[in-house]
Enzyme design. Structure first.
Site, PDB file in Angstrom:
ATOM      1  N   ARG A 105       2.364   8.373  -3.333  1.00 12.02           N
ATOM      2  CA  ARG A 105       3.677   7.946  -2.870  1.00 12.02           C
ATOM      3  C   ARG A 105       4.755   8.792  -3.541  1.00 12.02           C
ATOM      4  O   ARG A 105       4.495   9.511  -4.515  1.00 12.02           O
ATOM      5  CB  ARG A 105       3.902   6.468  -3.198  1.00 12.02           C
TER       6      ARG A 105
ATOM      7  N   HIS B 183      -4.793   1.271  -2.015  1.00 17.13           N
ATOM      8  CA  HIS B 183      -4.572   0.032  -1.263  1.00 17.13           C
ATOM      9  C   HIS B 183      -5.421  -1.090  -1.851  1.00 17.13           C
ATOM     10  O   HIS B 183      -6.595  -0.895  -2.163  1.00 17.13           O
ATOM     11  CB  HIS B 183      -4.936   0.210   0.213  1.00 17.13           C
TER      12      HIS B 183
ATOM     13  N   TYR C  19      -4.728   3.434   9.965  1.00 17.47           N
ATOM     14  CA  TYR C  19      -4.830   4.860  10.300  1.00 17.47           C
ATOM     15  C   TYR C  19      -5.894   5.131  11.362  1.00 17.47           C
ATOM     16  O   TYR C  19      -5.907   6.210  11.951  1.00 17.47           O
ATOM     17  CB  TYR C  19      -5.106   5.679   9.038  1.00 17.47           C
TER      18      TYR C  19
ATOM     19  N   ARG D  22       1.998  11.212   3.176  1.00 18.87           N
ATOM     20  CA  ARG D  22       0.924  10.296   2.753  1.00 18.87           C
ATOM     21  C   ARG D  22       0.156   9.778   3.973  1.00 18.87           C
ATOM     22  O   ARG D  22      -1.077   9.715   3.957  1.00 18.87           O
ATOM     23  CB  ARG D  22       1.536   9.139   1.962  1.00 18.87           C
TER      24      ARG D  22
ATOM     25  N   LYS E  38       2.030   1.514  -7.364  1.00 21.70           N
ATOM     26  CA  LYS E  38       2.510   0.277  -6.752  1.00 21.70           C
ATOM     27  C   LYS E  38       1.680  -0.897  -7.238  1.00 21.70           C
ATOM     28  O   LYS E  38       0.456  -0.849  -7.228  1.00 21.70           O
ATOM     29  CB  LYS E  38       2.424   0.385  -5.224  1.00 21.70           C
TER      30      LYS E  38
ATOM     31  N   HIS F  80       7.355  10.071   3.166  1.00 21.26           N
ATOM     32  CA  HIS F  80       6.178   9.206   3.192  1.00 21.26           C
ATOM     33  C   HIS F  80       5.204   9.597   4.303  1.00 21.26           C
ATOM     34  O   HIS F  80       4.021   9.240   4.248  1.00 21.26           O
ATOM     35  CB  HIS F  80       6.612   7.752   3.381  1.00 21.26           C
TER      36      HIS F  80
END
Length: 442
Positions: free
Chosen positions: A249, A406, A415, A383, A274, A380
């Site tokens: 990120r 994630h 995706y 990514r 994150k 972004h």
């Protein structure tokens, strides 16, 4: 030292610490006071010496726990001093006191902000989170004062959970904010209600929620990624290349330090990503030569700073206490440092920070326009492109999930909807028509 009973009551009521938390906080505060009875003369210096002494025979997480406990105690003492000063200044006369009496919201909001800010800092939340939460608190107070106008009881407004429901519904219906923004407002105000106002806010099912739309991520083709990167100059070209090469990120890219690059293993450490999670991701060999050249120039700058006795870099609180000279070391230097020194609003200390996110965002926006790419792409998007292209190359979804950091595989599954590999085997029914071309009309 202030009364231990008062401090324990503060931990229990004001911040809602569990019984176990209150126990270890008290233990560390007492141990600190015993070892440094004159700590009030230089409390920061005493805390530093205490943590350094502790680090010689205790593990890092123990040192961090002790440091946090004593910081909580310092915050408690500061709040007590402010309360005493407020009582002394209460009898003041003149226009200022008349204005405060005419608008009681002024003093009430000041108290709310200070209490909320103290709790945020005790929890060691980021400065960005602090600003966001205080901003939502300010908007909510404006809403109460302008629209709700709650009754005043015992010198303070009677704020109820229904007021929060009303405000969240107002944001969805009147302001038409996105679901993510409404969720952010809810999290900020939930902390306000539970910690500062001590109001139960359970059962918010009646709140009108903004509709969460499912949107597919914008993805660049491989040639478009190459065109975008070619339009950038260093260090922005290197930053964009890292984001696409590893799927990190923007904030994770900016927060990289020299020590996070592993040339031998071709990996990169992502620290406090994150959700505060660490992970290992890719650092491909194709970037090594460019990165080594960049690091040579960066080291010259770092050495120049050391000769000029300029400030070091910002470090996490626990690291700064345990290793007080780490801020001046090469390994802790930002990979993409700012050009000027910044002042930490919490500590008042000057140091270098990393580049501001808007710098790279602006550079990428201009590069997209120069490359003639019309997609609504952003930083972004690199990514998103990383994950999609790995999926098209046949890599396992779980592997991609770990590289992206994630928590749930469902997040990574988005995706699969944009990967062209999954669409190549599908034949359109148009191809089976007797005349499969539009042709020309007679």
């Amino acid at each position: 030292m202030s009364s231990p009973a008062n401090f324990l009551e503060y931990l229990k009521k004001q911040n809602r610490f569990s019984e176990e938390d209150r126990k270890w906080i008290s233990i560390w505060v007492n141990r600190f006071s015993e070892q440094f009875p004159a700590w009030e003369e230089d409390r920061d210096g005493a805390l530093l010496q205490f943590c350094q002494r502790l680090a010689s025979y205790k593990k890092d997480y123990v040192v961090m726990r002790a440091q946090r406990a004593i910081s909580i105690y310092f915050a408690y003492l500061d709040s007590q001093k402010r309360a005493e000063l407020s009582q002394k200044e209460a009898p003041l006369s003149g226009k200022h006191s008349e204005g405060a009496a005419a608008n009681p919201w002024v003093s009430f909001r000041g108290h709310i902000y200070k209490t909320l800010q103290e709790h945020i800092r005790i929890k060691h939340l980021s400065i960005r989170t602090e600003k966001t939460y205080l901003a939502w608190t300010n908007r909510f107070m404006d809403y109460l004062e302008s629209y709700i106008k709650p009754e005043w009881r015992d010198g303070r407004p009677s704020i109820q959970a229904d007021h929060l429901r009303s405000y969240l519904s107002h944001l969805a219906v009147k302001r038409k904010i996105s679901a993510a923004t409404q969720e952010q407002a809810f999290n900020a105000l939930l902390l306000l209600f539970r910690v500062v106002l001590h109001v139960d806010v359970d059962g918010l099912s009646s709140v009108l929620r903004a509709k969460r739309r499912r949107r597919l991520p914008v993805v660049l083709t491989r040639s478009e990624v190459g065109q975008l990167i070619s339009q950038l100059q260093n260090p922005y070209r290197l930053m964009a290349s890292l984001m696409y090469a590893s799927g990190i990120r923007l904030e994770e890219c900016l927060s990289l330090r020299v020590k996070d690059l592993n040339f031998q293993d071709e990996t990169m450490d992502v620290r406090s990503g994150k959700g505060g999670k660490d992970r290992l991701t890719l650092f491909p060999g194709a970037l090594h030569a460019s990165m080594k050249t960049y690091l040579e120039d960066l080291r010259i700058r770092w050495e120049g700073d050391r000769k000029k006795n300029l400030p070091g870099v910002f470090l996490p609180e626990a690291i700064a206490l345990k290793y007080p000279h780490a801020e001046l070391e090469w390994s802790w230097y930002w990979l993409f440092p700012s050009r000027r020194v910044f002042l930490d609003p919490r500590t008042g200390k000057s140091a270098y920070w990393h580049l501001h996110p808007s710098v790279l965002q602006r550079q990428v926006h201009e590069a997209l326009r120069a490359a003639g790419i019309t997609k609504l792409a952003s930083v972004h998007t690199l990514r998103h492109s990383f994950a999609t292209h790995l999926l098209e190359d046949g890599y396992d979804i779980r592997t991609i999930q770990e590289l992206l950091g994630h928590s749930h595989v469902e997040t990574t599954m988005i995706y699969t909807h944009v990967a062209s590999r999954h669409k190549r085997g599908v034949i359109s029914p148009f191809d089976s028509l007797p005349c499969n071309s539009l042709g020309t009309s007679k």
